[in-house]
Design a protein around this motif. Structure first.
Motif, mmCIF file in Angstrom:
data_model
loop_
_atom_site.group_PDB
_atom_site.id
_atom_site.type_symbol
_atom_site.label_atom_id
_atom_site.label_comp_id
_atom_site.label_asym_id
_atom_site.label_seq_id
_atom_site.Cartn_x
_atom_site.Cartn_y
_atom_site.Cartn_z
ATOM 1 N N ARG A 53 76.124 43.621 41.714
ATOM 2 C CA ARG A 53 74.410 43.199 41.553
ATOM 3 C C ARG A 53 74.610 42.758 39.713
ATOM 4 O O ARG A 53 75.965 43.618 39.351
ATOM 5 N N GLY A 54 73.873 41.712 39.451
ATOM 6 C CA GLY A 54 73.655 41.238 38.492
ATOM 7 C C GLY A 54 74.899 40.318 38.051
ATOM 8 O O GLY A 54 75.688 40.415 38.670
ATOM 9 N N ALA A 55 74.013 39.358 37.034
ATOM 10 C CA ALA A 55 75.219 38.095 37.601
ATOM 11 C C ALA A 55 76.837 37.532 37.358
ATOM 12 O O ALA A 55 77.573 37.487 37.863
ATOM 13 N N PRO A 56 77.148 38.471 36.052
ATOM 14 C CA PRO A 56 78.730 38.458 35.596
ATOM 15 C C PRO A 56 79.596 38.801 37.278
ATOM 16 O O PRO A 56 80.337 38.615 37.399
ATOM 17 N N LEU A 57 78.886 40.653 37.094
ATOM 18 C CA LEU A 57 79.212 40.579 38.408
ATOM 19 C C LEU A 57 79.444 40.904 39.459
ATOM 20 O O LEU A 57 80.842 40.442 40.540
ATOM 21 N N ASN A 165 68.573 45.320 35.318
ATOM 22 C CA ASN A 165 69.651 46.196 34.456
ATOM 23 C C ASN A 165 70.657 44.802 33.815
ATOM 24 O O ASN A 165 71.280 43.910 34.526
ATOM 25 N N ALA A 166 70.798 45.332 32.681
ATOM 26 C CA ALA A 166 72.071 43.787 32.155
ATOM 27 C C ALA A 166 72.661 44.898 31.687
ATOM 28 O O ALA A 166 73.530 44.719 30.080
ATOM 29 N N GLY A 167 73.152 46.010 31.371
ATOM 30 C CA GLY A 167 74.098 46.894 30.777
ATOM 31 C C GLY A 167 75.593 46.882 31.348
ATOM 32 O O GLY A 167 75.875 45.601 32.424
ATOM 33 N N GLY A 175 77.915 45.255 29.225
ATOM 34 C CA GLY A 175 76.638 45.170 29.474
ATOM 35 C C GLY A 175 76.516 43.373 28.941
ATOM 36 O O GLY A 175 77.557 43.645 27.335
ATOM 37 N N THR A 176 75.248 43.056 28.594
ATOM 38 C CA THR A 176 75.298 41.981 27.855
ATOM 39 C C THR A 176 73.924 42.244 26.749
ATOM 40 O O THR A 176 73.709 42.618 25.469
ATOM 41 N N ALA A 177 72.469 42.433 27.724
ATOM 42 C CA ALA A 177 71.533 43.293 26.494
ATOM 43 C C ALA A 177 71.875 44.237 26.734
ATOM 44 O O ALA A 177 71.674 44.673 25.613
ATOM 45 N N THR A 243 70.665 37.514 31.929
ATOM 46 C CA THR A 243 69.813 36.547 32.500
ATOM 47 C C THR A 243 70.805 36.263 33.417
ATOM 48 O O THR A 243 71.799 36.120 32.948
ATOM 49 N N ASP A 244 69.983 35.463 34.629
ATOM 50 C CA ASP A 244 70.534 35.296 35.768
ATOM 51 C C ASP A 244 71.606 33.543 35.697
ATOM 52 O O ASP A 244 72.573 33.102 36.351
ATOM 53 N N ARG A 245 70.759 33.260 35.201
ATOM 54 C CA ARG A 245 70.983 31.664 34.649
ATOM 55 C C ARG A 245 69.950 30.591 33.142
ATOM 56 O O ARG A 245 68.838 30.985 34.053
ATOM 57 N N ALA A 330 63.253 37.024 43.909
ATOM 58 C CA ALA A 330 63.331 37.965 42.597
ATOM 59 C C ALA A 330 63.564 38.082 41.145
ATOM 60 O O ALA A 330 63.681 38.660 40.450
ATOM 61 N N PHE A 331 62.937 36.532 41.092
ATOM 62 C CA PHE A 331 63.143 36.147 39.765
ATOM 63 C C PHE A 331 62.169 35.384 39.211
ATOM 64 O O PHE A 331 61.641 34.750 39.739
ATOM 65 N N ASP A 332 62.276 34.878 38.503
ATOM 66 C CA ASP A 332 61.298 34.185 37.181
ATOM 67 C C ASP A 332 61.771 33.062 35.912
ATOM 68 O O ASP A 332 63.250 33.264 36.190
HETATM 69 C C1 MRU Z 1 73.835 41.143 32.323
HETATM 70 S S1 MRU Z 1 72.936 40.863 33.681
HETATM 71 C C2 MRU Z 1 71.981 40.021 34.110
HETATM 72 C C3 MRU Z 1 71.190 39.616 34.851
HETATM 73 O O1 MRU Z 1 72.085 39.561 36.706
HETATM 74 C C4 MRU Z 1 70.065 40.698 35.156
HETATM 75 O O2 MRU Z 1 69.084 40.485 33.852
HETATM 76 C C5 MRU Z 1 69.284 40.629 36.633
HETATM 77 O O3 MRU Z 1 67.955 39.734 36.489
HETATM 78 C C6 MRU Z 1 69.993 41.400 38.176
HETATM 79 O O4 MRU Z 1 69.422 41.242 38.907
HETATM 80 P P1 MRU Z 1 70.379 41.561 40.213
HETATM 81 O O5 MRU Z 1 69.098 41.358 41.541
HETATM 82 O O6 MRU Z 1 70.541 43.198 40.209
HETATM 83 O O7 MRU Z 1 71.214 41.218 40.291
#
Ligand code: MRU
Length: 367
Positions: A53-57, A165-167, A175-177, A243-245, A330-332
């Motif tokens: 999980r996490g946008a880049p992964l 988690n943005a590690g 990670g990013t953050a 961030t995811d987007r 899951a997001f805002d």
């Molecule tokens: C570098 S990851 C940034 C986001 O993907 C992270 O902050 C996040 O919201 C992850 O959400 P997840 O639902 O665990 O995939």
């Protein structure tokens, strides 16, 4: 980053040179287990079930999912079917679609017999690039932390609040953050991280705390509702989230609850930074609230909690009254006006169309 002294990325090729290994993040922090993915279906399921999980992964796993597909069926139909399967796994993180578009662009003009090799090479390149982007984000974010450190009495820790988690577990590495935090810690700047637990799935309590602990970064896990109180009492010097987007105008979608932290930060004059690699920018969108798709997840993530029992077993328990319904967006979206700055691989941009276009004229212009 290291686990028990051994350096890991979150995704790598198995010894056989073609299957794809990942860390099973649904088992952390209590068990460290890896999974080996041998098909596109397994890669898609790993994303959907949040093994990764996490946008880049998510983007990196999707890229390798396409490579796995090209071993099975490298025809045009096979490629399009894999893109559709992987593209339907999770809706909010745009890195998924960015990675799939990039793989398609690389492969579509090739003869079928050349596609598997090219796909593996492209997926590996995308992963290496992600590491470089995150390292650059860390370096730019470090300047912000150093600036705050310079204004504090010597030796006093910089208190940084983060959400979700943005590690390195959310990316290929760094990670990013959390990248700027690791770099500040490694540079000898005293940092202390307030880690939002991040209900309902607890990515903060489980993953961010695990990562920071593994790297020796001082941190304290707090309930999601504690951040505003800490900010009112001067105990937060800055907030950094991932961030995811992010839209071309600087609106930021991230894990549910991020917006409330941004509001509290704004009310208390606490700088609120968002760290992101450019593949997280959706240049086609201008209004995050109206246009970013928000994932709705199972209500069971709200009604139940998973944790370690007194007897050392990982167990799920119900915490919501029997018979009550639960909702789980899951997001805002945090509007650009609440964001102090976007920490990218090219530097720090104001959260606005002008700010982003100035740093990324090539990408903003192409959209
Ligand atoms: C570098 S990851 C940034 C986001 O993907 C992270 O902050 C996040 O919201 C992850 O959400 P997840 O639902 O665990 O995939």
């Amino acid at each position: 980053m290291k686990i028990n002294g051994q350096a890991y990325r979150t995704i790598w090729l198995a010894q056989d040179g073609w299957r794809v290994c990942v860390i099973d993040q649904t088992r952390l922090p209590f068990r460290f287990e890896t999974l080996t993915l041998g098909s596109t279906g397994q890669a898609a399921e790993a994303i959907r079930s949040m093994v990764v999980r996490g946008a880049p992964l998510i983007g990196a796993t999707a890229a390798y999912g396409v490579a796995l597909a090209m071993r099975e069926d490298p025809s045009d139909a096979g490629l399009e079917a894999a893109l559709a399967l992987l593209g339907a796994t999770r809706p909010t993180a745009v890195n998924l679609h960015w990675a799939l578009s990039r793989m398609r662009a690389r492969l579509i003009g090739l003869k079928a017999r050349s596609r598997a090799q090219a796909a593996y090479a492209e997926a590996a390149l995308l992963c290496d690039e992600d590491v470089a982007l995150c390292r650059a984000i860390g370096e730019h974010g470090l300047t912000v932390i150093s600036g705050i450190a310079a204004r504090k009495p010597a030796g006093e820790p910089i208190n940084i609040l983060t959400h979700c988690n943005a590690g390195w577990l959310a990316t290929v590495d760094w990670g990013t953050a959390l990248a700027p935090i690791y770099m500040a810690h490694d540079a000898g700047i005293p940092v202390h991280v307030w880690v939002d637990e991040t209900r309902p799935r607890n990515q903060g309590a489980a993953l961010t705390a695990y990562e920071l602990g593994g790297h020796g970064v001082p941190h304290t896990v707090i309930s999601d509702n504690a951040g505003g109180h800490l900010m009112q009492h001067g105990q937060v010097d800055m907030v950094i989230v991932g961030t995811d987007r992010t839209t071309a105008t600087g609106d930021v979608a991230n894990k549910i609850g991020t917006y409330l932290k941004a509001l509290a930060a704004h009310d208390n004059g606490v700088p609120f930074y968002v760290a992101l690699p450019s593949p997280t920018i959706d240049w086609s969108l201008r209004d995050g609230l109206r246009e970013i798709p928000i994932e709705e997840r199972s209500s069971r993530e709200v009604t139940h909690l998973s944790g370690l029992s007194e007897t050392g077993e990982v167990e799920q328990v119900r915490v919501v009254a029997p018979g009550s319904n639960a909702a789980n967006p899951a997001f805002d979206v945090t509007p650009a006006r609440l964001v102090t700055g976007l920490i990218t691989e090219r530097g720090i941009a104001p959260a606005s169309s002008e700010g982003l276009a100035k740093l990324f004229p090539d990408l903003a212009g192409a959209a």
